[in-house]
Write a protein that holds these residues in place. Structure first.
Motif, short mmCIF file in Angstrom:
data_model
loop_
_atom_site.label_atom_id
_atom_site.label_comp_id
_atom_site.label_asym_id
_atom_site.label_seq_id
_atom_site.Cartn_x
_atom_site.Cartn_y
_atom_site.Cartn_z
N MET A 5 0.84 -1.20 0.00
CA MET A 5 0.00 0.00 0.00
C MET A 5 0.88 1.26 0.00
O MET A 5 0.61 2.21 -0.72
CB MET A 5 -0.93 0.00 1.21
N LYS A 6 1.94 1.23 0.81
CA LYS A 6 2.84 2.38 0.84
C LYS A 6 3.50 2.57 -0.52
O LYS A 6 3.65 3.70 -0.99
CB LYS A 6 3.91 2.19 1.91
N ASN A 7 3.91 1.46 -1.16
CA ASN A 7 4.53 1.56 -2.48
C ASN A 7 3.58 2.15 -3.49
O ASN A 7 3.96 2.98 -4.30
CB ASN A 7 5.01 0.18 -2.95
N LYS A 8 2.33 1.73 -3.47
CA LYS A 8 1.35 2.26 -4.42
C LYS A 8 1.08 3.73 -4.16
O LYS A 8 0.95 4.51 -5.09
CB LYS A 8 0.07 1.44 -4.36
N THR A 9 1.03 4.12 -2.89
CA THR A 9 0.84 5.53 -2.54
C THR A 9 2.04 6.34 -3.04
O THR A 9 1.87 7.42 -3.60
CB THR A 9 0.68 5.70 -1.02
N LEU A 10 3.23 5.81 -2.88
CA LEU A 10 4.42 6.49 -3.36
C LEU A 10 4.41 6.61 -4.88
O LEU A 10 4.78 7.64 -5.43
CB LEU A 10 5.69 5.75 -2.91
N ASP A 50 -2.17 -5.57 -8.99
CA ASP A 50 -1.76 -6.30 -7.80
C ASP A 50 -2.77 -6.27 -6.66
O ASP A 50 -2.60 -6.98 -5.69
CB ASP A 50 -0.41 -5.75 -7.29
N TYR A 51 -3.80 -5.47 -6.77
CA TYR A 51 -4.77 -5.38 -5.68
C TYR A 51 -5.66 -6.62 -5.64
O TYR A 51 -6.22 -7.03 -6.65
CB TYR A 51 -5.66 -4.13 -5.84
N THR A 52 -5.78 -7.18 -4.46
CA THR A 52 -6.67 -8.32 -4.24
C THR A 52 -8.00 -7.81 -3.73
O THR A 52 -8.14 -6.63 -3.39
CB THR A 52 -6.06 -9.29 -3.21
N TYR A 53 -8.96 -8.72 -3.63
CA TYR A 53 -10.28 -8.35 -3.11
C TYR A 53 -10.15 -7.77 -1.70
O TYR A 53 -10.83 -6.79 -1.37
CB TYR A 53 -11.21 -9.57 -3.11
N ASP A 57 -10.52 -1.53 -0.72
CA ASP A 57 -10.60 -0.15 -0.21
C ASP A 57 -9.37 0.66 -0.60
O ASP A 57 -9.49 1.82 -0.99
CB ASP A 57 -10.77 -0.14 1.31
N GLU A 58 -8.20 0.03 -0.53
CA GLU A 58 -6.96 0.70 -0.94
C GLU A 58 -6.98 1.00 -2.43
O GLU A 58 -6.55 2.06 -2.88
CB GLU A 58 -5.72 -0.14 -0.58
#
Length: 152
Positions: A5-10, A50-53, A57-58
């Protein structure tokens, strides 16, 4: 999971900053700037796979952030167009409306993603990504059109 999640936010933050920097870089041609942003947007969309079910929310938050960035780009383009000739305004109005319509569709896709079940997740996520990619391409094309029609 937190690291992802941090990587995607970055990544999203980087793309937003890169878009701003590229927009301000006068040494590159418009075509080079657009190609750079397009490559980065394509990479961001690929990262969304890469997001799973469990992470929906992320995913929705990340996509909302990207939609916000695209809407801000549209607002900037609209302001540039508003300060141009009547002929440019008339030509640009349907293009901008089409992009605003795409933003509305993407917003609906994100609402669908929020309400997705585990069995519908992959198809809803893919539809959201496609809607984002289409809108991002449209905004990039609009940026090029504006730079071709209106002197910087």
């Amino acid at each position: 999971m937190l690291s992802a999640m941090k990587n995607k936010t970055l990544i999203i933050t980087f793309i937003s900053a890169a878009g701003f920097v590229v927009g301000c870089n006068k040494e590159k041609t418009t075509a080079q700037q657009i190609e750079t942003v397009k490559t980065e947007a394509t990479q961001a969309a690929a990262d969304m796979k890469d997001y799973t079910y469990a992470q929906k929310d992320e995913f929705v938050k990340a996509m909302q952030a990207q939609l916000t960035t695209l809407n801000q780009d549209l607002d900037k383009l609209s302001a540039k167009i508003d300060s141009s000739s009547d002929a440019i305004k008339a030509e640009a109005k349907p293009k901008l409306q089409a992009l605003r319509d795409q933003a509305t569709k993407l917003n609906q896709q994100l609402a669908d993603a929020s309400n997705a079940t585990e069995s519908t997740w992959d198809s809803v996520k893919d539809a959201s990504k496609k809607a984002y990619a289409s809108m991002a391409d449209g905004v990039l094309d609009a940026r090029k059109w504006v730079s071709d029609k209106i002197a910087p």
